[in-house]
Design a protein around this motif. Structure first.
Motif, short mmCIF file in Angstrom:
data_model
loop_
_atom_site.label_atom_id
_atom_site.label_comp_id
_atom_site.label_asym_id
_atom_site.label_seq_id
_atom_site.Cartn_x
_atom_site.Cartn_y
_atom_site.Cartn_z
N PRO A 139 -30.88 -18.79 12.84
CA PRO A 139 -30.54 -19.58 14.00
C PRO A 139 -30.34 -19.21 14.61
CG PRO A 139 -29.17 -18.42 12.53
CD PRO A 139 -31.01 -18.48 11.78
N LEU A 140 -29.81 -20.10 15.85
CA LEU A 140 -30.06 -19.22 17.44
C LEU A 140 -28.25 -18.97 18.06
CD1 LEU A 140 -31.72 -19.04 20.36
CD2 LEU A 140 -30.88 -21.77 20.50
N ARG A 141 -28.32 -17.70 18.41
CA ARG A 141 -27.43 -17.04 18.65
C ARG A 141 -26.67 -17.50 20.48
NH1 ARG A 141 -25.24 -11.27 20.31
NH2 ARG A 141 -27.56 -10.73 20.57
N LEU A 142 -25.93 -18.32 19.91
CA LEU A 142 -25.27 -18.82 21.69
C LEU A 142 -24.56 -17.72 22.13
CD1 LEU A 142 -24.33 -22.59 20.89
CD2 LEU A 142 -26.53 -21.61 21.84
N GLY A 143 -24.14 -17.71 23.84
CA GLY A 143 -23.50 -16.92 24.07
C GLY A 143 -24.16 -15.37 24.59
N ASN A 144 -23.35 -13.82 24.07
CA ASN A 144 -24.11 -12.83 25.43
C ASN A 144 -24.82 -12.98 23.73
OD1 ASN A 144 -24.41 -10.63 25.92
ND2 ASN A 144 -22.43 -9.92 26.71
N THR A 145 -26.09 -12.43 24.52
CA THR A 145 -27.73 -13.05 23.77
C THR A 145 -28.13 -11.01 24.09
OG1 THR A 145 -28.92 -13.36 24.73
CG2 THR A 145 -28.19 -15.68 22.71
N GLU A 146 -27.44 -10.12 24.76
CA GLU A 146 -28.14 -9.23 24.81
C GLU A 146 -28.29 -8.46 23.58
OE1 GLU A 146 -25.58 -6.63 27.59
OE2 GLU A 146 -25.10 -8.32 28.61
N PRO A 147 -29.03 -6.96 23.26
CA PRO A 147 -29.83 -7.02 21.66
C PRO A 147 -27.60 -6.55 21.37
CG PRO A 147 -30.67 -6.27 23.45
CD PRO A 147 -29.80 -6.98 24.15
N THR A 148 -26.58 -5.61 21.82
CA THR A 148 -25.89 -4.32 22.05
C THR A 148 -24.04 -5.25 23.15
OG1 THR A 148 -26.78 -3.27 20.73
CG2 THR A 148 -24.29 -2.26 21.60
N VAL A 149 -23.35 -6.48 21.74
CA VAL A 149 -22.41 -6.64 23.17
C VAL A 149 -21.57 -5.63 22.23
CG1 VAL A 149 -21.27 -8.55 23.80
CG2 VAL A 149 -23.95 -9.16 22.34
N ARG A 150 -20.58 -5.66 23.70
CA ARG A 150 -19.27 -4.68 23.32
C ARG A 150 -17.60 -5.77 23.08
NH1 ARG A 150 -19.12 0.23 25.06
NH2 ARG A 150 -17.30 0.45 25.21
N VAL A 151 -16.98 -5.92 22.51
CA VAL A 151 -16.50 -6.69 21.90
C VAL A 151 -14.82 -7.02 21.08
CG1 VAL A 151 -18.17 -8.68 21.01
CG2 VAL A 151 -16.82 -6.59 19.37
N SER A 152 -14.09 -7.03 21.08
CA SER A 152 -12.81 -6.73 20.70
C SER A 152 -12.79 -5.86 19.10
CB SER A 152 -11.64 -7.69 20.98
OG SER A 152 -10.66 -7.33 20.22
N ASP A 177 -10.56 -6.95 17.13
CA ASP A 177 -10.05 -8.20 16.63
C ASP A 177 -10.10 -9.47 16.79
OD1 ASP A 177 -7.40 -6.29 15.43
OD2 ASP A 177 -7.70 -5.33 17.46
N ALA A 178 -11.89 -9.70 17.75
CA ALA A 178 -12.01 -10.58 18.07
C ALA A 178 -13.68 -11.11 18.76
CB ALA A 178 -11.20 -10.98 19.18
N ALA A 179 -13.68 -10.56 17.45
CA ALA A 179 -15.41 -10.37 17.67
C ALA A 179 -16.06 -11.60 17.30
CB ALA A 179 -15.79 -9.34 16.70
N GLU A 180 -16.61 -12.65 17.95
CA GLU A 180 -16.55 -14.32 17.39
C GLU A 180 -18.35 -13.79 18.08
OE1 GLU A 180 -15.61 -17.98 19.83
OE2 GLU A 180 -16.12 -17.15 20.81
N VAL A 181 -18.08 -14.95 16.84
CA VAL A 181 -20.45 -15.66 16.36
C VAL A 181 -19.91 -16.55 16.90
CG1 VAL A 181 -22.33 -15.20 15.19
CG2 VAL A 181 -20.30 -13.13 14.89
N VAL A 182 -21.27 -17.56 17.65
CA VAL A 182 -21.02 -18.78 17.62
C VAL A 182 -23.00 -19.16 17.98
CG1 VAL A 182 -21.23 -20.99 19.30
CG2 VAL A 182 -19.25 -19.33 18.85
N LEU A 183 -22.94 -19.81 17.05
CA LEU A 183 -24.40 -20.28 15.93
C LEU A 183 -25.43 -21.70 16.50
CD1 LEU A 183 -25.26 -18.10 13.07
CD2 LEU A 183 -25.19 -17.39 15.03
N SER A 184 -26.09 -22.29 17.21
CA SER A 184 -27.21 -23.16 17.19
C SER A 184 -27.61 -23.79 15.60
CB SER A 184 -27.78 -23.58 18.76
OG SER A 184 -27.85 -24.83 17.98
N MET A 185 -27.02 -24.94 15.12
CA MET A 185 -27.89 -25.58 13.85
C MET A 185 -28.51 -26.57 13.89
SD MET A 185 -25.54 -23.42 12.41
CE MET A 185 -25.57 -23.57 10.97
#
Length: 900
Positions: free
Chosen positions: A520-533, A535-543
């Protein structure tokens, strides 16, 4: 809790609709399991059988799968109009009507007869491009003392009524049986000395070639033709027991009885003949029901039986039953009251049974009619009579199949079908592809084996395929539907025309598959390491392909054995999304995602890392709106006070989603990001009669707050909307017990129950309690936990409305309760004194409305004395419980008074 008041391919698959069975308390009833046997050339289409006591309309394919289903309430007599519309009778103890639906079973409109007539379930269907034909009856009191010996002076006679109504409800034709058919035309088994007499019992109406009506009258043993303009009865075709008959039978005498008796579904065929299901009630023993086809000479007034089909597997059908001729000449025969064994047969032109729909339970099913319709599919039948190109296209839709015939030795009937489902069981000869697209082609030939009499090539248009990776699709086939493994086809693909070509005439079942799914292709911030909350780590994938899902795994790097896995369903926008809310702060997490196809997970995966922020308790505050009013308009401004002006606010908003969870699952709700300095977010468009939930979270580059308390709001119900939570309004805090839950009702619903779930440690408990409602419209709960949050919804029994929207309230009786806006502080309090409502306001309203218990708005008169409004609620036997004020400044307040 204290509560106040042979060479037969057999495709028999036992099924129960999951909707309603896995959820405690839902009104959905199981659909009876059936089997489907195919043993010859069957015409395209799906079977629809509507038992009299079933509340789910189901479309069944040849695998016996319920492909499409819709909770429609108790219903019967389903009909289809060229695959464009589906109609059926519906109703309850209070109302009777016919519903028109589109090809996806979504309701378009509802039709009732003009009073005093009442809809009769025996017939109602699309008549023209702009109208419906409806059957009904009137109960007419008649003095029969001078009509028949022993007749009653105040007998109630059921008079047949036929109406043609345009789609906008105008009556353009109306016919009453008693004006044209005498009471004394009833057959001898109809007792005209009773107090209640069904003298004619119309059970089918057919549109003749010139627009006239062919009407089957069971209790007079007649098929009559009615002039569409004048309403005059042009002729009567009567069986051997009929009192009046305008025709002479040239044959069809069995055991001394001529013709038919107590028939159903009389229709005109494309050949000009008349076909019907002859129940044969008044024939001598041994009685056998049959399908009979008559050649009719309307000038010489003669009839000749040219076909009589008596399936030896059925016998006598005393009531119900139907016959339907399909476009290719096959007929469907439904067996009504004898369907404890066999629901229906499909019979070809030569009288051979080519399909059987069988009841495989011990209990009877008894559908009034069984029909076959091309809904939810595309199919074309053509006859190959010469060499050349044959494109199987139907109006504005295409099967995507073309046959280029290079050699022809005899005529062949070809049925090309495109279905929007894959086969239920997938086996392959050789390597199994990772994903089969949700579609299949079927090619059938008649006579059996005649495909060998033509030679050529077959083309399949990739343009009709569901979405798939470019260049990654292969075709697989097998020679018969449901028989044997699929084999990879040697198909040449032309990227310019987007067509697959096979160097032979294909038959059987063909599917399209993706041999290897990509990562799958990851959408949004695609940096190798992302800083997230945390309580709210979102993953969005293109299908990349239709109907694939994604499997997401995540774990802390310092605890590689603590792996969490989630399977994400694909959304309509071709993405899959997930919001993790259970991460530990200040940790690095590893993530992996791969696609999951219909035959298993793909081999390729995607990986990345996140770093969670430090958690701090500085929550956003002053969240608005409060829950004391219904929200008006198309959108809403959600606002808050951020703890600091720098940073971001994450927002989640979702409408109530019907499903097994009596609550809200924010792991499936996408995040929106707003600059903290803005302190507001516009959400819309809003749907009328809906409940909504929302929450916010603050974060900056170093830290993140937890989520705010869950908030709720609602929009006013639409006119007549049932099961809508009215009080407490969604999101409100309750300070006194008992809690009175109020909701809108419907005349179509027999019984109600309320489901109540408690939010514990941020999660909804999985087993909500379900409580029957004694007084429709309200229920009281007393023993509730102080400081707890509750979700609730209403369930209706015996109706397609079924499940209402989820609403939320909090119980906070302690002094430490968070201060919320008091209606008094906003200049509005209510009290009921001796049945009169008194509303204290700081300014006069410009308008006052009430919502009654059916969600209808009723105007009310009122008096304004400078300090308060005094008004009497509109009279209603159903009670009332909500009032809406439109104030002079245009603002609107809706609240639930403390009394009824």
């Amino acid at each position: 809790m204290m509560i106040s008041r042979s060479n037969v391919r057999f495709g028999a698959i036992v099924f129960l609709l999951l909707a309603g069975l896995c959820v405690r308390g839902l009104a959905q009833r199981p659909v009876a399991p059936v089997g489907v046997e195919i043993r010859g050339f069957v015409e395209p289409g799906y079977f629809i059988a509507a038992p009299l006591q079933q509340d789910t309309l189901v479309v069944i394919d040849e695998y016996a799968r319920p492909l499409m289903h819709s909770r429609v309430g108790l219903h019967t007599n389903v009909a289809s109009a060229s695959g464009r519309y589906v109609t059926h009778f519906g109703g309850s103890r209070r109302e009777r009507y016919f519903v028109r639906r589109d090809g996806n079973l979504r309701a378009i409109d509802t039709f009732r007869l003009a009073p005093p007539a009442i809809a009769d379930f025996h017939e109602g269907k699309v008549w023209t491009d702009t109208s419906m034909i409806l059957l009904g009856f009137e109960e007419v009191t008649m003095d029969l003392t001078g009509v028949v010996p022993g007749g009653q002076p105040n007998a109630t006679v059921l008079v047949g009524v036929i109406e043609e109504q345009t789609f906008d409800g105008r009556v353009v034709f109306r016919w009453k049986s008693i004006d044209h058919i005498a009471l004394t035309e009833s057959t001898s088994d109809i007792d005209l000395t009773q107090n209640y007499i069904d003298y004619i019992h119309i059970n089918s109406i057919w549109r003749d070639t010139n627009g006239d009506l062919l009407v089957s009258c069971r209790h007079t043993d007649q098929v009559i033709r009615i002039d569409r303009t004048s309403g005059q009865v042009l002729w009567r075709l009567g069986g051997g027991a009929a009192k009046r008959n305008d025709f002479r039978f040239l044959n069809d005498t069995i055991g001394g009885f001529t013709g038919f008796s107590h028939q159903h579904t009389a229709l005109r065929t494309p050949r000009g003949t008349i076909m019907m299901f002859d129940n044969g009630n008044l024939k001598p023993e041994p009685r056998l029901s049959r399908v009979v086809e008559y050649e009719i000479n309307e000038v010489a007034r003669t009839v000749r039986a040219i076909r009589s089909i008596i399936p030896d597997s059925v016998g006598f059908v005393p009531s119900m039953g139907n016959v339907e001729e399909l476009p290719g000449g096959n007929i469907i025969v439904g067996y009504g009251s004898e369907s404890g064994r066999i629901l229906a047969h499909e019979i070809d032109r030569d009288g051979r049974i080519v399909a059987t729909v069988r009841n495989i339970t011990a209990a009877p099913i008894d559908p009034y009619r069984v029909v076959k319709a091309r809904v939810g599919m595309t199919a074309v039948i053509d006859t190959i009579t010469a060499t050349g190109s044959y494109n199987f296209v139907d109006a504005d839709s295409s099967t995507g199949v073309s046959i280029l015939v290079s050699k022809h030795t005899s005529n062949v009937i070809v049925a090309a079908e495109r279905h929007h489902t894959r086969p239920p069981v997938l086996t392959f000869s050789g390597r199994t592809p990772e994903h089969v697209l949700p579609m299949r082609w079927v090619l059938r030939y008649a006579p059996s084996g005649s495909a060998a009499s033509i030679e050529g090539t077959t083309q399949f248009d990739a343009g009709v395929l569901p979405r798939a990776p470019s260049g990654g699709v292969s075709l697989y086939g097998r020679d018969s539907v449901g028989g044997g493994p699929f084999v990879r086809l040697n198909a040449a693909y032309d990227s310019a025309t987007r067509r697959f070509t096979l160097a032979r005439v294909m038959r059987g079942e063909i599917i399209a598959a993706v041999d290897s799914l990509p990562a799958p292709l990851r959408l949004g911030n695609t940096e190798p390491t992302v800083r997230v909350s945390p309580d709210a780590a979102e993953v969005v994938l293109s299908m990349p392909a239709a109907d694939v899902h994604a499997e997401v795994s995540y774990w802390p790097l310092d605890a590689p054995d603590s792996v969490n896995r989630r399977v994400l369903r694909q959304r309509p926008d071709a993405t899959a999304a997930f919001v993790a809310n259970d991460l530990l702060p200040e940790r690095t997490y590893a993530w992996a995602a791969r696609l999951v196809g219909s035959t298993g997970a793909g081999a390729d995966s995607l990986s990345w890392h996140t770093r969670t922020l430090r958690r701090e308790e500085a929550l956003p505050g002053e969240l608005e709106p409060e829950a004391d009013v219904f929200i008006q308009g198309d959108s809403i401004r959600l606002s808050w006070k951020a703890p600091r002006p720098l940073g971001k606010i994450l927002v989640q908003v979702t409408p109530s989603v019907r499903g097994p969870i009596n609550g809200v699952d924010f792991t499936q709700v996408r995040l929106d990001t707003v600059d903290a300095a803005i302190e507001g977010y516009d959400y819309g468009p809003l749907e009328q009669g809906m409940t909504y939930f929302w929450r916010v979270l603050y974060l900056d580059t170093a830290s993140s707050s937890p989520w705010s308390p869950l908030m709720g709001f609602a929009t006013p119900p639409s006119d007549g909307q049932a099961l809508m939570p009215m009080g407490p309004i969604n999101g409100r805090t309750i300070t006194e017990l008992p809690v009175r839950l109020a909701f809108t009702t419907s005349p179509d619903i027999i019984d109600y129950e309320v489901q109540l779930s408690q939010l514990i440690m941020g999660r909804v408990i999985t087993s909500p309690i379900s409580v029957p409602v004694a007084d429709p419209g309200e229920i009281l709960f007393d023993d509730l936990t102080d400081g707890a949050t509750y979700f609730w919804r209403v369930i209706g029994k015996g109706s397609d409305l079924d499940t209402g929207h989820v609403a939320m309230f909090r119980v906070q009786r302690s002094t430490s309760a968070r201060t919320r806006t008091d209606p008094t502080a906003e200049g509005l309090t209510m009290e009921c004194i001796d049945g009169q409502l008194r509303i204290h306001c700081t300014e006069p309203p410009s308008h006052v409305d009430y919502f009654d218990m059916r969600g209808r708005m009723l105007s009310a008169t009122y008096l304004w004395d400078g300090q308060a409004i005094s008004c009497d609620p509109p009279p209603s036997t159903l009670g009332w419980f909500a009032v809406r004020l439109v104030l002079a400044d245009g603002s609107i307040r809706v609240a639930v008074p403390p009394c009824r």
